[in-house]
Enzyme design. Structure first.
Site, PDB file in Angstrom:
ATOM      1  N   ARG A  69     -21.506 -25.310  -9.933  1.00  0.00           N
ATOM      2  CA  ARG A  69     -22.426 -24.096  -9.552  1.00  0.00           C
ATOM      3  C   ARG A  69     -23.971 -24.554  -9.771  1.00  0.00           C
ATOM      4  O   ARG A  69     -24.249 -25.326 -10.525  1.00  0.00           O
ATOM      5  CB  ARG A  69     -22.109 -23.237 -10.805  1.00  0.00           C
ATOM      6  CG  ARG A  69     -23.048 -21.806 -10.854  1.00  0.00           C
ATOM      7  CD  ARG A  69     -22.735 -20.745 -11.541  1.00  0.00           C
ATOM      8  NE  ARG A  69     -22.532 -20.720 -13.120  1.00  0.00           N
ATOM      9  CZ  ARG A  69     -21.708 -19.946 -13.941  1.00  0.00           C
ATOM     10  NH1 ARG A  69     -21.472 -18.972 -13.219  1.00  0.00           N
ATOM     11  NH2 ARG A  69     -21.780 -20.234 -15.022  1.00  0.00           N
ATOM     12  N   ARG A  78     -27.175 -24.930 -14.787  1.00  0.00           N
ATOM     13  CA  ARG A  78     -27.253 -24.545 -15.980  1.00  0.00           C
ATOM     14  C   ARG A  78     -26.623 -25.417 -17.080  1.00  0.00           C
ATOM     15  O   ARG A  78     -25.498 -26.122 -16.819  1.00  0.00           O
ATOM     16  CB  ARG A  78     -26.145 -23.052 -16.308  1.00  0.00           C
ATOM     17  CG  ARG A  78     -27.048 -21.906 -15.934  1.00  0.00           C
ATOM     18  CD  ARG A  78     -26.152 -20.800 -15.785  1.00  0.00           C
ATOM     19  NE  ARG A  78     -25.103 -20.431 -16.871  1.00  0.00           N
ATOM     20  CZ  ARG A  78     -24.379 -19.372 -17.147  1.00  0.00           C
ATOM     21  NH1 ARG A  78     -24.005 -18.477 -16.154  1.00  0.00           N
ATOM     22  NH2 ARG A  78     -23.741 -19.451 -17.955  1.00  0.00           N
ATOM     23  N   ARG A 116     -17.549  -8.709 -24.250  1.00  0.00           N
ATOM     24  CA  ARG A 116     -16.600 -10.023 -24.403  1.00  0.00           C
ATOM     25  C   ARG A 116     -15.914  -9.941 -25.830  1.00  0.00           C
ATOM     26  O   ARG A 116     -15.353 -11.061 -25.987  1.00  0.00           O
ATOM     27  CB  ARG A 116     -17.766 -10.927 -24.612  1.00  0.00           C
ATOM     28  CG  ARG A 116     -17.941 -11.737 -23.027  1.00  0.00           C
ATOM     29  CD  ARG A 116     -18.978 -12.650 -23.404  1.00  0.00           C
ATOM     30  NE  ARG A 116     -18.889 -13.966 -22.426  1.00  0.00           N
ATOM     31  CZ  ARG A 116     -19.680 -13.762 -21.188  1.00  0.00           C
ATOM     32  NH1 ARG A 116     -20.416 -13.056 -20.869  1.00  0.00           N
ATOM     33  NH2 ARG A 116     -19.387 -15.125 -20.200  1.00  0.00           N
TER      34      ARG A 116
HETATM   35  P1  ADP Z   1     -20.623 -17.006 -17.254  1.00  0.00           P
HETATM   36  O1  ADP Z   1     -21.466 -15.991 -16.198  1.00  0.00           O
HETATM   37  O2  ADP Z   1     -20.467 -18.207 -16.958  1.00  0.00           O
HETATM   38  O3  ADP Z   1     -19.499 -16.301 -17.776  1.00  0.00           O
HETATM   39  P2  ADP Z   1     -22.829 -15.527 -18.736  1.00  0.00           P
HETATM   40  O4  ADP Z   1     -24.142 -16.014 -18.067  1.00  0.00           O
HETATM   41  O5  ADP Z   1     -22.186 -14.351 -18.596  1.00  0.00           O
HETATM   42  O6  ADP Z   1     -21.815 -16.767 -18.444  1.00  0.00           O
HETATM   43  O7  ADP Z   1     -23.122 -15.949 -20.403  1.00  0.00           O
HETATM   44  C1  ADP Z   1     -23.667 -17.215 -20.757  1.00  0.00           C
HETATM   45  C2  ADP Z   1     -23.685 -17.133 -22.120  1.00  0.00           C
HETATM   46  O8  ADP Z   1     -24.527 -15.975 -22.798  1.00  0.00           O
HETATM   47  C3  ADP Z   1     -22.510 -17.160 -22.966  1.00  0.00           C
HETATM   48  O9  ADP Z   1     -21.883 -18.254 -23.087  1.00  0.00           O
HETATM   49  C4  ADP Z   1     -22.833 -16.456 -24.365  1.00  0.00           C
HETATM   50  O10 ADP Z   1     -23.293 -17.579 -25.166  1.00  0.00           O
HETATM   51  C5  ADP Z   1     -23.922 -15.558 -24.025  1.00  0.00           C
HETATM   52  N1  ADP Z   1     -23.337 -14.146 -23.648  1.00  0.00           N
HETATM   53  C6  ADP Z   1     -23.336 -13.735 -22.548  1.00  0.00           C
HETATM   54  N2  ADP Z   1     -22.857 -12.185 -22.714  1.00  0.00           N
HETATM   55  C7  ADP Z   1     -22.240 -12.117 -23.865  1.00  0.00           C
HETATM   56  C8  ADP Z   1     -21.582 -11.372 -24.699  1.00  0.00           C
HETATM   57  N3  ADP Z   1     -21.156 -10.116 -24.146  1.00  0.00           N
HETATM   58  N4  ADP Z   1     -21.398 -11.428 -26.213  1.00  0.00           N
HETATM   59  C9  ADP Z   1     -21.945 -12.613 -26.668  1.00  0.00           C
HETATM   60  N5  ADP Z   1     -22.609 -13.510 -26.018  1.00  0.00           N
HETATM   61  C10 ADP Z   1     -22.895 -13.329 -24.524  1.00  0.00           C
HETATM   62  P1  ADP Z   2     -19.381 -15.913 -13.220  1.00  0.00           P
HETATM   63  O1  ADP Z   2     -20.367 -14.926 -13.326  1.00  0.00           O
HETATM   64  O2  ADP Z   2     -17.758 -15.298 -13.589  1.00  0.00           O
HETATM   65  O3  ADP Z   2     -19.310 -17.201 -14.235  1.00  0.00           O
HETATM   66  P2  ADP Z   2     -20.151 -17.089 -10.541  1.00  0.00           P
HETATM   67  O4  ADP Z   2     -20.237 -15.865  -9.595  1.00  0.00           O
HETATM   68  O5  ADP Z   2     -21.450 -17.604 -11.131  1.00  0.00           O
HETATM   69  O6  ADP Z   2     -18.963 -16.680 -11.830  1.00  0.00           O
HETATM   70  O7  ADP Z   2     -19.236 -18.387  -9.644  1.00  0.00           O
HETATM   71  C1  ADP Z   2     -19.128 -19.330 -10.311  1.00  0.00           C
HETATM   72  C2  ADP Z   2     -19.145 -20.519  -9.416  1.00  0.00           C
HETATM   73  O8  ADP Z   2     -17.911 -20.412  -8.395  1.00  0.00           O
HETATM   74  C3  ADP Z   2     -20.375 -20.480  -8.499  1.00  0.00           C
HETATM   75  O9  ADP Z   2     -20.581 -21.689  -8.264  1.00  0.00           O
HETATM   76  C4  ADP Z   2     -19.981 -19.494  -7.244  1.00  0.00           C
HETATM   77  O10 ADP Z   2     -20.466 -19.870  -5.953  1.00  0.00           O
HETATM   78  C5  ADP Z   2     -18.390 -20.222  -7.226  1.00  0.00           C
HETATM   79  N1  ADP Z   2     -17.455 -19.022  -6.527  1.00  0.00           N
HETATM   80  C6  ADP Z   2     -17.622 -17.757  -6.897  1.00  0.00           C
HETATM   81  N2  ADP Z   2     -16.598 -17.146  -6.260  1.00  0.00           N
HETATM   82  C7  ADP Z   2     -15.883 -18.223  -5.494  1.00  0.00           C
HETATM   83  C8  ADP Z   2     -14.732 -17.986  -4.601  1.00  0.00           C
HETATM   84  N3  ADP Z   2     -14.128 -16.884  -4.588  1.00  0.00           N
HETATM   85  N4  ADP Z   2     -14.371 -19.282  -4.160  1.00  0.00           N
HETATM   86  C9  ADP Z   2     -14.834 -20.385  -4.374  1.00  0.00           C
HETATM   87  N5  ADP Z   2     -16.096 -20.295  -5.357  1.00  0.00           N
HETATM   88  C10 ADP Z   2     -16.467 -19.345  -5.781  1.00  0.00           C
END
Ligand code: ADP
Ligand code: ADP
Ligand code: ZN
Length: 225
Positions: free
Chosen positions: A132, A165, A93
């Site tokens: 979500r 979350r 990231r």
């Molecule tokens: P999302 O799926 O919504 O992108 P993640 O579950 O991947 O969020 O990440 C949740 C949190 O965990 C981030 O906001 C950050 O605080 C931490 N995190 C996850 N991956 C990284 C990374 N590669 N570097 C730094 N922080 C991270």
């Molecule tokens: P990320 O890991 O990138 O943060 P998620 O896979 O958790 O994203 O998806 C974020 C939210 O959007 C979830 O609530 C999921 O069900 C929804 N979502 C994911 N893909 C799509 C799509 N193609 N169209 C509409 N909603 C989606």
């Protein structure tokens, strides 16, 4: 003959659909799904030292420091289930994370197979994040509007309770998107310069995104003749 390990790095802003797509793609490719956010949340839940260090950053929607994150992922990739590769979701990231990963891959003689980037616009991301819901028991991902469970608040897969979350609140989600554009967007250029980035239109439905993603990853994987 021993085939090269497969390493796919799934990129995209928070809410792009990385987790949703990665779970399925990892299963289809037979690779472990290595999601940095999931690993951090697991540590927070268990109250480990790593979890205690990471939680304040996660609560604010900011990135956990690079040294902590890099050590955690390199340790994870050295476990036996990653012998044939992995599907990375949420790492790297930052550019220093991407550089540290490249250094580690050079040591173990691995190449990155593909870096699919799921592109989604900001207003759509905010709607996805705010709706979500996650299963507390098995981690399945739902959306109250776009992917609702059959019974509200209950996981279709395992019957577990769904939760939101804390960092998906509107205020923290906005901060996460800002952090993404400042610190993670430069990683896209890093992989583009290596010829690895493939852009996927993430505003299609979940099935359409999956089909596009799967086809582009399979076409970039080195298939031995
Ligand atoms: P999302 O799926 O919504 O992108 P993640 O579950 O991947 O969020 O990440 C949740 C949190 O965990 C981030 O906001 C950050 O605080 C931490 N995190 C996850 N991956 C990284 C990374 N590669 N570097 C730094 N922080 C991270
Ligand atoms: P990320 O890991 O990138 O943060 P998620 O896979 O958790 O994203 O998806 C974020 C939210 O959007 C979830 O609530 C999921 O069900 C929804 N979502 C994911 N893909 C799509 C799509 N193609 N169209 C509409 N909603 C989606
Ligand atoms: Zn469940």
């Amino acid at each position: 003959m021993v085939s090269q390990p497969i390493l796919v790095i799934l990129m995209g802003p928070p809410g792009a659909g990385k987790g949703t797509q990665a779970k399925r793609l990892a299963a289809e490719l037979g690779l472990p799904h290595v999601a940095s956010g999931d690993i951090f949340r697991e540590h927070v839940k268990r109250g480990t030292e790593l979890g205690r260090k990471a939680q304040p950053y996660m609560d604010r929607g900011e990135l956990v420091p690079d040294d902590i994150t890099i050590a955690m992922i390199i340790e994870r990739l050295s476990r036996p289930d990653c012998e044939r590769g992995a599907l990375l979701d949420g790492f790297p990231r930052t550019v220093p994370q991407a550089q540290a990963l490249d250094e580690r891959l050079a040591e173990i003689n691995w190449c990155i197979s593909a870096v699919p980037y799921i592109r989604v616009s900001e207003p759509v991301l905010l709607r996805r994040l705010s709706g979500r819901r996650i299963c507390r028991n098995c981690g399945a991902v739902y959306h109250i509007e776009f992917r609702p469970p059959a019974r509200p608040g209950v996981c279709d897969v395992c019957g577990g309770p769904l939760y939101q979350r804390p960092d998906d609140s509107l205020e923290t989600a906005r901060r996460r998107l800002q952090v993404y554009f400042e610190q993670t967007a430069p990683v896209l250029a890093y992989y583009e310069n290596q010829g690895l980035l493939v852009e996927i239109d993430g505003e299609q439905g979940i099935e359409e995104v999956y089909a596009t993603l799967r086809d582009s990853v399979i076409s970039m994987m080195q298939v031995p003749a």
